[in-house]
Design a protein around this motif. Structure first.
Motif, short mmCIF file in Angstrom:
data_model
loop_
_atom_site.label_atom_id
_atom_site.label_comp_id
_atom_site.label_asym_id
_atom_site.label_seq_id
_atom_site.Cartn_x
_atom_site.Cartn_y
_atom_site.Cartn_z
N ASN A 1 5.04 -5.10 4.47
CA ASN A 1 3.67 -4.60 3.87
C ASN A 1 2.78 -5.26 4.68
O ASN A 1 2.69 -6.48 4.91
N ALA A 2 1.59 -4.35 5.14
CA ALA A 2 0.58 -4.89 6.15
C ALA A 2 -0.38 -5.52 5.13
O ALA A 2 -1.27 -6.46 5.61
N VAL A 3 -0.82 -4.73 4.05
CA VAL A 3 -1.65 -5.22 3.14
C VAL A 3 -1.02 -5.66 1.78
O VAL A 3 -0.55 -4.66 1.37
N LYS A 4 -1.30 -6.90 1.40
CA LYS A 4 -0.48 -7.22 0.15
C LYS A 4 -1.21 -7.32 -1.00
O LYS A 4 -1.43 -8.47 -1.55
N GLY A 5 -1.99 -6.49 -1.42
CA GLY A 5 -2.57 -6.56 -2.63
C GLY A 5 -3.95 -6.78 -2.96
O GLY A 5 -4.35 -8.23 -3.17
N ILE A 6 -4.60 -6.31 -1.91
CA ILE A 6 -6.41 -6.80 -1.85
C ILE A 6 -7.25 -5.98 -2.82
O ILE A 6 -7.00 -4.80 -3.07
N SER A 7 -8.41 -6.60 -3.09
CA SER A 7 -9.36 -5.99 -3.89
C SER A 7 -10.53 -6.38 -3.41
O SER A 7 -10.82 -7.55 -3.15
N PHE A 8 -11.47 -5.50 -3.28
CA PHE A 8 -12.79 -5.68 -2.74
C PHE A 8 -13.61 -4.44 -3.21
O PHE A 8 -13.26 -3.41 -3.64
N SER A 9 -14.89 -4.74 -3.00
CA SER A 9 -15.81 -3.48 -3.49
C SER A 9 -17.05 -3.53 -2.59
O SER A 9 -17.47 -4.48 -2.12
N VAL A 10 -17.76 -2.42 -2.26
CA VAL A 10 -19.04 -2.22 -1.46
C VAL A 10 -19.88 -1.60 -2.57
O VAL A 10 -19.54 -0.31 -3.08
N GLU A 11 -21.01 -1.97 -2.50
CA GLU A 11 -21.81 -1.57 -3.50
C GLU A 11 -22.74 -0.47 -2.38
O GLU A 11 -23.10 -0.87 -1.27
N ILE B 1 -7.94 3.60 3.32
CA ILE B 1 -9.15 4.36 2.61
C ILE B 1 -9.37 5.84 3.28
O ILE B 1 -9.80 6.71 2.57
N SER B 2 -9.31 6.12 4.62
CA SER B 2 -9.35 7.32 5.07
C SER B 2 -8.32 8.23 4.99
O SER B 2 -8.51 9.40 5.28
N GLY B 3 -7.21 7.82 4.51
CA GLY B 3 -6.32 8.71 3.81
C GLY B 3 -5.40 8.62 4.81
O GLY B 3 -4.45 9.63 4.88
N LEU B 4 -5.09 8.26 6.10
CA LEU B 4 -4.23 8.18 7.01
C LEU B 4 -2.98 7.40 6.89
O LEU B 4 -1.83 7.89 7.19
N LEU B 5 -3.09 6.47 5.80
CA LEU B 5 -1.95 5.91 5.16
C LEU B 5 -1.87 5.85 3.70
O LEU B 5 -2.81 6.19 3.11
N LYS B 6 -0.55 5.89 3.24
CA LYS B 6 -0.36 6.13 1.72
C LYS B 6 -0.57 4.69 1.17
O LYS B 6 0.17 3.84 1.74
N THR C 1 -5.68 -1.73 8.98
CA THR C 1 -4.57 -0.91 7.93
C THR C 1 -5.58 -0.43 6.72
O THR C 1 -5.46 0.51 6.19
N THR C 2 -6.35 -1.42 6.22
CA THR C 2 -7.27 -1.26 5.09
C THR C 2 -8.00 -0.06 5.25
O THR C 2 -8.22 0.99 4.37
N LEU C 3 -8.60 0.10 6.53
CA LEU C 3 -9.69 1.32 6.73
C LEU C 3 -8.91 2.60 6.95
O LEU C 3 -9.30 3.63 6.45
N ARG C 4 -7.71 2.36 7.58
CA ARG C 4 -6.76 3.68 7.70
C ARG C 4 -6.53 4.42 6.28
O ARG C 4 -6.40 5.39 6.15
N VAL D 1 -12.62 -12.52 3.89
CA VAL D 1 -11.92 -13.07 4.76
C VAL D 1 -10.65 -12.52 4.52
O VAL D 1 -9.96 -13.03 3.55
N LEU D 2 -10.06 -11.92 5.70
CA LEU D 2 -8.39 -11.59 5.30
C LEU D 2 -7.87 -12.34 6.18
O LEU D 2 -7.88 -12.67 7.34
N GLU D 3 -6.43 -12.91 5.92
CA GLU D 3 -5.31 -13.26 6.56
C GLU D 3 -3.98 -12.76 6.11
O GLU D 3 -3.72 -12.91 4.78
N VAL D 4 -3.42 -12.32 7.04
CA VAL D 4 -2.06 -11.73 6.78
C VAL D 4 -1.98 -11.06 5.45
O VAL D 4 -1.01 -11.07 4.67
N GLY D 5 -2.85 -9.96 5.59
CA GLY D 5 -2.66 -9.00 4.55
C GLY D 5 -3.36 -9.36 3.02
O GLY D 5 -3.07 -8.68 2.12
N GLN D 6 -3.87 -10.70 2.96
CA GLN D 6 -4.61 -11.09 1.78
C GLN D 6 -6.20 -11.45 2.01
O GLN D 6 -6.30 -11.96 2.88
#
Lengths: 235, 319
Positions: free
Chosen positions: A15-25, A47-52, A42-45, A206-211
């Motif tokens: 798991n590269a991203v371990k359950g993150i939540s954020f929002s952009v207004e 969102i772009s649909g390159l990763l499931k 990984t987060t951006l990829r 601020v992200l650190e090791v997937g969180q």
């Protein structure tokens, strides 16, 4: 506008991203900060649909994005300038920009936007028929941003636009980002250069090791001790 | 000197046939890095499709040459294309796409499996299609009046009309490909995908569709080659795709795999080398039985001394 909830993304079994939540207004500049391997790209990829997603959800303008293929996400209004710029190096500047507008059918609008990009970045206009690979790092970054803008995105995601650039060039790029925001584009900015990113950002995570460790307004994070220690070299 | 010119024209027409097939290997490799070893069978199926089209048209034999060249021949080519393109898309969808993220060896072995499957399928079942002859042995290819068996003479040099057809078809296809790759939106998407598939996706390019068009373009050219083969040799059989496919693959590597111009040049060079070798190499080594040997010797030499191929291996780029 963009709502990420409990998102988990994996490469293979890790798991590269371990359950993150954020929002952009709408209209904001939001920045994701973190070191290498924190899970920003990984987060951006994802969102772009390159990763499931393994679990969690992404919603854009109230519509869920899971299961939407990458090429449809561009049509929804999300464009990305990827890490390392990833230009089509052997193609001309103009061909790169036209590919950015691939999903659009309004030929006249594409022409206008092309002219706008050349006005925003005159160096690209002057050398529009030269291969993208022949340009300097900063110019290539301009082209990568221009290419993403050619889809007329509502949300522009920039993955480390300052990577490998001189401080002066970084400033130029950051000014461009502010300019795009003033034109009504919402921006999700991934950076390692915390001071540059936070000075623009309405909000930072601020992200650190997937969180996500903590978040606040850009200004507050600039003054935050934890950020100053870890990312701004203060002791 | 006449002999040289004669062999040059023979070599070029044989080479044009290889080149038409080689483009299919190179385009698909340029996009998905797969050596589609079933492509020789797509060529074979295209020839059978052209034959079947002729049967469906009522096996016409007597007609004016104008009717044959401008009516029958185009109909057979289109019929062959429909069959070969559908078969290529079907294999892509059913066999290769599920393996897109598998180790590279998996689709390669699958390709060999499809190749055997298609050969056996045609051998065993073609005759069961109503109206079609048994395909366990070679089938005589329909006569196209004005082309089949006709030739022009320049002094002592004889040029088969079928050779002119093959070279002309290659020239037309090369121009079409240049236009397609450089001037159409799908073509630009293809180049972008071959350079960087993930970034192509970020541009809004439907990569699955690009891959399908690569298979389709290669199959369409292979069908033209299938018709050219039928006109040249007068018959077709279920095994014809094996050696022709191997030679075309050699041509693609020779020119630089992934490079469309390379496939064209590689095909022509291979054809000329084969035809020259059987004429100008003395003794038994120059006998027709050795022509395949020389073709593969050339491949080995290129792989040793210029592994990137004559024009340089690259992603599908400016055709």
């Amino acid at each position: 506008m963009l709502e990420v909830k409990d998102m988990v993304v994996a490469y293979g079994r890790v798991n590269a991203v371990k359950g993150i939540s954020f929002s952009v207004e709408k209209g904001q500049i939001v920045t994701l900060l973190g070191t290498n391997g924190a899970g920003k790209s990984t987060t951006l990829r994802a969102i772009s649909g390159l990763l499931k997603l393994v679990s969690g959800s992404i919603t854009f303008e109230g519509e869920p994005l899971d299961g939407v293929p990458a090429h449809k996400i561009v049509e929804r209004g999300i464009a990305q300038s990827p890490e390392g710029r990833r230009l089509f190096r052997k193609m001309s500047v103009e061909d790169n920009l036209k590919l950015g507008a691939f999903s659009r059918k309004d030929t006249a609008g594409v022409k206008t936007d092309l002219a706008n990009i050349y006005e925003l970045f005159p160096v690209l206009g002057e050398r529009r028929h030269e291969a993208a690979g022949l340009f300097s790092g900063g110019e290539q970054q301009m082209l990568a941003i221009g290419r993403a803008m050619m889809s007329r995105p509502k949300l522009l995601m920039l993955d480390e636009p300052s990577m490998g650039l001189s401080p002066i060039m970084t400033q130029t790029i950051m000014r461009t980002i502010l300019k795009l925001q003033s034109e009504g584009v919402t921006i999700l900015l991934v950076e390692q250069n915390a001071s540059a990113a936070l000075s623009l950002a309405d909000r930072g995570y601020v992200l650190e090791v997937g969180q996500i460790m903590f978040s606040d307004t850009g200004k507050a994070l600039l003054g935050d001790d934890r950020v100053r220690k870890a990312y701004l070299g203060a002791d | 000197m006449d002999l040289f010119w004669q062999q040059l024209i023979n070599g070029l027409s044989l080479g044009a046939l290889y080149a038409l097939i080689a483009v299919g290997y190179t385009v698909v490799y340029g996009i998905v890095q797969l050596i589609n070893f079933a492509h020789g069978e797509i060529f074979m199926v295209g020839a059978f499709g052209a034959f079947a089209t002729w049967v469906v048209m009522g096996s016409p034999k007597e007609m004016s040459w104008q009717m044959a060249v401008f009516g029958l021949l185009p109909a057979m080519i289109v019929g062959g294309m429909i069959v070969s393109v559908s078969m290529a898309l079907l294999t892509e969808r059913l066999a290769y796409r599920p393996l897109r993220d598998a180790p590279r060896l998996a689709p390669l072995i699958t390709a060999i499996g499809i190749s055997v499957f298609l050969q056996e399928f045609v051998r065993l079942f073609f005759g069961d299609i109503p109206g079609m002859p048994d395909a366990k042995r070679a089938i005589p290819f329909p006569t196209v009046i004005g082309i089949t068996g006709q030739s022009l003479h320049f002094g002592n040099v004889t040029v088969q009309i079928s050779a002119i057809f093959t070279i002309g078809a290659l020239a037309a296809c090369t121009i079409f490909l240049w236009f397609y790759v450089n001037r159409t939106k799908t073509g630009r998407a293809m180049v972008a995908t071959s350079q960087d598939p993930d970034t192509a996706r970020l541009m809004g390019i439907n990569v699955d569709r690009v891959i399908m068009s690569a298979f389709a373009v290669g199959a369409a050219l292979a069908a033209i080659a299938g018709v050219a083969h039928g006109l040249r040799y007068g018959n077709i059989d279920f095994r014809m795709g094996f050696l022709a496919g191997l030679k075309a693959f050699t041509a693609a590597v020779l020119g630089g795999i992934g490079n469309i111009n390379g496939a064209v040049v590689g095909g022509l060079v291979l054809g000329v080398v084969e035809s020259m070798a059987t004429t100008f190499i003395p003794g038994q080594f120059g006998s027709p039985a050795w022509k395949d040997v020389w073709a593969f010797v050339l491949l080995i030499l290129v792989l040793v001394f210029r592994p990137q191929g004559l024009l340089g291996a690259k992603v599908v780029d400016r055709a």
